[in-house]
Each structure stands twice: as structure tokens, then as C-alpha cells.
Design a protein around this motif. Sequence first.
Motif, PDB file in Angstrom:
ATOM      1  N   ALA A  94      12.157 103.194  30.826  1.00  0.00           N
ATOM      2  CA  ALA A  94      13.498 102.747  30.403  1.00  0.00           C
ATOM      3  C   ALA A  94      14.544 103.203  31.416  1.00  0.00           C
ATOM      4  CB  ALA A  94      13.818 103.298  29.016  1.00  0.00           C
ATOM      5  N   GLY A  95      14.398 104.415  31.924  1.00  0.00           N
ATOM      6  CA  GLY A  95      15.365 104.945  32.892  1.00  0.00           C
ATOM      7  C   GLY A  95      15.307 104.175  34.206  1.00  0.00           C
ATOM      8  N   LEU A  96      14.090 103.868  34.652  1.00  0.00           N
ATOM      9  CA  LEU A  96      13.956 103.096  35.896  1.00  0.00           C
ATOM     10  C   LEU A  96      14.633 101.730  35.737  1.00  0.00           C
ATOM     11  CD1 LEU A  96      12.727 102.567  38.745  1.00  0.00           C
ATOM     12  CD2 LEU A  96      10.723 101.635  37.557  1.00  0.00           C
ATOM     13  N   PHE A  97      14.393 101.092  34.583  1.00  0.00           N
ATOM     14  CA  PHE A  97      14.943  99.747  34.400  1.00  0.00           C
ATOM     15  C   PHE A  97      16.469  99.790  34.246  1.00  0.00           C
ATOM     16  CE2 PHE A  97      10.593  98.640  32.337  1.00  0.00           C
ATOM     17  CZ  PHE A  97       9.992  98.739  33.583  1.00  0.00           C
ATOM     18  N   GLU A  98      16.985 100.878  33.661  1.00  0.00           N
ATOM     19  CA  GLU A  98      18.455 101.046  33.602  1.00  0.00           C
ATOM     20  C   GLU A  98      19.015 101.131  35.020  1.00  0.00           C
ATOM     21  OE1 GLU A  98      20.471 101.063  31.127  1.00  0.00           O
ATOM     22  OE2 GLU A  98      19.302 101.509  29.343  1.00  0.00           O
ATOM     23  N   ARG A  99      18.334 101.910  35.863  1.00  0.00           N
ATOM     24  CA  ARG A  99      18.841 102.076  37.236  1.00  0.00           C
ATOM     25  C   ARG A  99      18.690 100.772  38.021  1.00  0.00           C
ATOM     26  NH1 ARG A  99      16.823 107.014  35.788  1.00  0.00           N
ATOM     27  NH2 ARG A  99      14.705 106.674  36.547  1.00  0.00           N
ATOM     28  N   LEU A 100      17.619 100.034  37.711  1.00  0.00           N
ATOM     29  CA  LEU A 100      17.440  98.737  38.380  1.00  0.00           C
ATOM     30  C   LEU A 100      18.563  97.777  37.971  1.00  0.00           C
ATOM     31  CD1 LEU A 100      15.707  96.787  40.076  1.00  0.00           C
ATOM     32  CD2 LEU A 100      14.336  96.356  38.024  1.00  0.00           C
ATOM     33  N   GLU A 101      18.837  97.730  36.668  1.00  0.00           N
ATOM     34  CA  GLU A 101      19.910  96.832  36.228  1.00  0.00           C
ATOM     35  C   GLU A 101      21.249  97.244  36.835  1.00  0.00           C
ATOM     36  OE1 GLU A 101      20.067  95.298  32.254  1.00  0.00           O
ATOM     37  OE2 GLU A 101      22.243  95.389  32.244  1.00  0.00           O
ATOM     38  N   ALA A 102      21.414  98.551  37.021  1.00  0.00           N
ATOM     39  CA  ALA A 102      22.679  99.059  37.564  1.00  0.00           C
ATOM     40  C   ALA A 102      22.695  99.057  39.090  1.00  0.00           C
ATOM     41  CB  ALA A 102      22.922 100.474  37.039  1.00  0.00           C
ATOM     42  N   HIS A 103      21.660  98.494  39.711  1.00  0.00           N
ATOM     43  CA  HIS A 103      21.645  98.471  41.185  1.00  0.00           C
ATOM     44  C   HIS A 103      22.934  97.838  41.697  1.00  0.00           C
ATOM     45  CE1 HIS A 103      20.043  98.706  45.156  1.00  0.00           C
ATOM     46  NE2 HIS A 103      20.264  97.421  45.351  1.00  0.00           N
ATOM     47  N   ARG A 104      23.443  98.349  42.812  1.00  0.00           N
ATOM     48  CA  ARG A 104      24.791  97.937  43.262  1.00  0.00           C
ATOM     49  C   ARG A 104      24.885  96.443  43.545  1.00  0.00           C
ATOM     50  NH1 ARG A 104      26.721 101.979  47.913  1.00  0.00           N
ATOM     51  NH2 ARG A 104      28.590 100.681  47.728  1.00  0.00           N
ATOM     52  N   TRP A 105      23.781  95.854  44.064  1.00  0.00           N
ATOM     53  CA  TRP A 105      23.852  94.444  44.452  1.00  0.00           C
ATOM     54  C   TRP A 105      22.772  93.656  43.705  1.00  0.00           C
ATOM     55  CZ3 TRP A 105      23.900  98.396  48.266  1.00  0.00           C
ATOM     56  CH2 TRP A 105      25.200  98.700  48.710  1.00  0.00           C
ATOM     57  N   PRO A 106      22.826  92.326  43.754  1.00  0.00           N
ATOM     58  CA  PRO A 106      21.918  91.527  42.914  1.00  0.00           C
ATOM     59  C   PRO A 106      20.421  91.755  43.184  1.00  0.00           C
ATOM     60  CG  PRO A 106      23.785  90.207  43.590  1.00  0.00           C
ATOM     61  CD  PRO A 106      23.896  91.495  44.354  1.00  0.00           C
TER      62      PRO A 106
ATOM     63  N   ALA B 123       8.880  98.165  22.055  1.00  0.00           N
ATOM     64  CA  ALA B 123       9.221  97.772  23.428  1.00  0.00           C
ATOM     65  C   ALA B 123      10.491  98.523  23.799  1.00  0.00           C
ATOM     66  CB  ALA B 123       9.414  96.260  23.503  1.00  0.00           C
ATOM     67  N   GLY B 124      10.322  99.783  24.152  1.00  0.00           N
ATOM     68  CA  GLY B 124      11.455 100.708  24.260  1.00  0.00           C
ATOM     69  C   GLY B 124      12.121 100.746  25.628  1.00  0.00           C
ATOM     70  N   ALA B 125      11.707  99.876  26.535  1.00  0.00           N
ATOM     71  CA  ALA B 125      12.298  99.920  27.882  1.00  0.00           C
ATOM     72  C   ALA B 125      13.201  98.708  28.117  1.00  0.00           C
ATOM     73  CB  ALA B 125      11.208 100.032  28.943  1.00  0.00           C
ATOM     74  N   GLY B 126      13.845  98.260  27.046  1.00  0.00           N
ATOM     75  CA  GLY B 126      14.899  97.253  27.224  1.00  0.00           C
ATOM     76  C   GLY B 126      14.684  95.932  26.532  1.00  0.00           C
ATOM     77  N   ALA B 127      13.417  95.587  26.171  1.00  0.00           N
ATOM     78  CA  ALA B 127      13.191  94.248  25.592  1.00  0.00           C
ATOM     79  C   ALA B 127      13.918  94.070  24.266  1.00  0.00           C
ATOM     80  CB  ALA B 127      11.703  93.983  25.404  1.00  0.00           C
ATOM     81  N   ASN B 128      14.103  95.167  23.508  1.00  0.00           N
ATOM     82  CA  ASN B 128      14.756  95.026  22.200  1.00  0.00           C
ATOM     83  C   ASN B 128      16.175  94.488  22.309  1.00  0.00           C
ATOM     84  OD1 ASN B 128      12.554  95.847  20.803  1.00  0.00           O
ATOM     85  ND2 ASN B 128      13.254  97.932  20.419  1.00  0.00           N
ATOM     86  N   TRP B 129      16.804  94.651  23.439  1.00  0.00           N
ATOM     87  CA  TRP B 129      18.170  94.100  23.570  1.00  0.00           C
ATOM     88  C   TRP B 129      18.301  93.132  24.735  1.00  0.00           C
ATOM     89  CZ3 TRP B 129      21.094  95.992  27.851  1.00  0.00           C
ATOM     90  CH2 TRP B 129      20.534  97.089  28.501  1.00  0.00           C
ATOM     91  N   ARG B 130      17.550  93.349  25.847  1.00  0.00           N
ATOM     92  CA  ARG B 130      17.691  92.383  26.952  1.00  0.00           C
ATOM     93  C   ARG B 130      17.058  91.039  26.588  1.00  0.00           C
ATOM     94  NH1 ARG B 130      16.353  97.017  30.584  1.00  0.00           N
ATOM     95  NH2 ARG B 130      18.353  97.729  31.397  1.00  0.00           N
ATOM     96  N   LEU B 131      15.949  91.086  25.862  1.00  0.00           N
ATOM     97  CA  LEU B 131      15.252  89.836  25.511  1.00  0.00           C
ATOM     98  C   LEU B 131      16.102  88.942  24.602  1.00  0.00           C
ATOM     99  CD1 LEU B 131      12.609  88.309  25.970  1.00  0.00           C
ATOM    100  CD2 LEU B 131      11.585  89.618  24.105  1.00  0.00           C
ATOM    101  N   PRO B 132      16.643  89.460  23.474  1.00  0.00           N
ATOM    102  CA  PRO B 132      17.503  88.581  22.665  1.00  0.00           C
ATOM    103  C   PRO B 132      18.750  88.116  23.407  1.00  0.00           C
ATOM    104  CG  PRO B 132      17.365  90.795  21.696  1.00  0.00           C
ATOM    105  CD  PRO B 132      16.364  90.734  22.793  1.00  0.00           C
TER     106      PRO B 132
END
Length: 246
Positions: free
Chosen positions: A81-93, A135-144
Motif C-alpha cells: 500500500a505504501g509503495l502504491f501511495e508513493r507511486l500515485e504521488a510520483h511527481r510526474w505522470p 484488497a488493502g493496497a488501494g483497490a477498495n477505493w481506486r477501483l470504484p
Amino acid sequence: MPLIHVRRDEHIWWLGLDRPSKHNALDQAMVDEADAVLTEARMRPCVLIVHSTTPGVFAAGADIAELRDRDANAALLAINAGLFERLEAHRWPTIALIDGPALGGGCELALACDFRIATQNAVFAQPELSLGIIAGAGANWRLPQLAGLATARRMLFAGERLDAAEALATGLVDEVAGSAEELAERGRTLATAIAKRSWRALELTKLALRSSRPSTTTFDLAAQALLFDGDDKHARMTAFLERRNR
Ligand code: COA
């Protein structure tokens, strides 16, 4: 042997998942390597393309052999979950190229990117509930948010798998390419178009879009911690590993 293969092509960085023997299942070592790439990629402007070095494969999720023995404390460490948070927060696309099964954390990895391009080989699913976890690494909110609540319920509650056409129809992917070669080409074309624009304006636009994006990861971490300490998860994951080992 590295589990992440990095290729730098001017303003495009290719982050290649490279653990073919386990269908790119994400273990701690792979997460640490991906994190190191993200840290480095923050230092100068680049579009990051997340892909698999193996054709026909994307990622089979978190490594179940490691996951089986993780406890509540490990859940609260938020490894994936932390890795995916940092990926989503990556500075550029960021762009995910999906040419095979994107299961569990593999699907969540793709969801954390700004764009998803797939081939007909792509399959999207969240099998976590069969393994006694959420699905605790983001699917519960990114998927919907991306594919709609109805699709998210079908995938999360019932374990339904989406093929590339269904993923396109629900908005889970942005484009479907005809072959692995075309997939790479489409990723490169999109990244090149983005890279021609103002990096600072891109960065600020990413921040602007993020400010209206609610996250529920805190609840997911607490819920996962509860499940990680239960017997059901251990038994279900052991069943997966033993079936495979027979
Ligand atoms: N964690 C750990 N190991 C995994 C894995 C995972 N998520 N996914 C696959 N593997 C391993 C298998 O155990 C097997 O290891 P082995 O060769 O040492 O026995 C190897 O990768 C190949 O997998 P296998 O199942 O034999 O290949 P397949 O082509 O029949 O099926 C998948 C591929 C990806 C469809 C299947 O492995 C699968 O369903 N994986 C689990 C997906 C999942 O539930 N992910 C959610 C995790 S939270």
C-alpha cells in the motif's frame, strides 16, 4: 539478481518487473527495489512506464509465501500500500502497460498509475477475499473511482475477472493495443507527448488532481491488520501454496 529492470530513454524511464519465475509476484525485495527507483526518478523530470519484462505477464499480486507469515504489525507497515501511495504521488505522470494477468496487488499496482494501456492478454482481478484478506493496497477505493462501484463490487465481492474489452468498457484501462509491440509503442507515444509539455506545470496539475481524490488507506490498513492475525488467512494461503507445490 535485480527484480526490477530499469531503462532510461531520455525523459522516459521504463520500470520493468522482472521476476518471471513467480509471475512478478511482489515480494519485499521487489518492493524495496521499486521504491529505490521511484526515489531516484523524483530527482529529474521523467514519465515513468511500469511494465513487465516478460511478455504475457503483468503481476500476480503480493507474494503469497511472504504474505502468509505477515502479522498485524507487517500490515501496518503498509508494504505494498505504501509503495502504491508513493507511486500515485510520483511527481510526474506514470503509465502501466499490461500484457497479462494483473491480479491482486498487480491490479492495484496498475490502478496506482495515471494511465493503463493493455493488450488482449490482460486479465484484471482481485482474488484477495479468497485468501482471507482484503484488497488493502488501494483497490477498495481506486477501483470504484476508476471503474465504478458496480464493477468494483463484482470484482471485490465475487472475484470476477475482467478481460481487456471489459476493462476498457468500465474505464479500468484507457486503451487496448493489438500486440505486445504495439503496447510498448503506444506507451512510448503517450509518454513522448506528455514529455513535450512543461514539467513544472505537469507536476502542479498532478498535485491539483490529487487534492480532490479521497483516500481510505488508513481504514484498509487497520482492517488488514485484523485479518493478518487470523487463522483463516493462514489456512487459505497455505492451500494456495500447497496446491501449487504438489
Ligand atoms: N505469490 C507467490 N507465488 C506466486 C504467486 C503469488 N501471488 N502467483 C504465482 N506464484 C508462483 C506459483 O506458486 C508458482 O511457483 P512454483 O513454480 O515455485 O510452484 C509460480 O509462481 C508459477 O505460478 P503457476 O500458478 O504455476 O502458473 P500458472 O500459469 O498456472 O498461473 C497465475 C499463473 C498468476 C494465474 C496463478 O499463479 C495465480 O492465480 N496466482 C495467484 C494470484 C493471486 O491470488 N494473487 C493475489 C495475491 S494477494
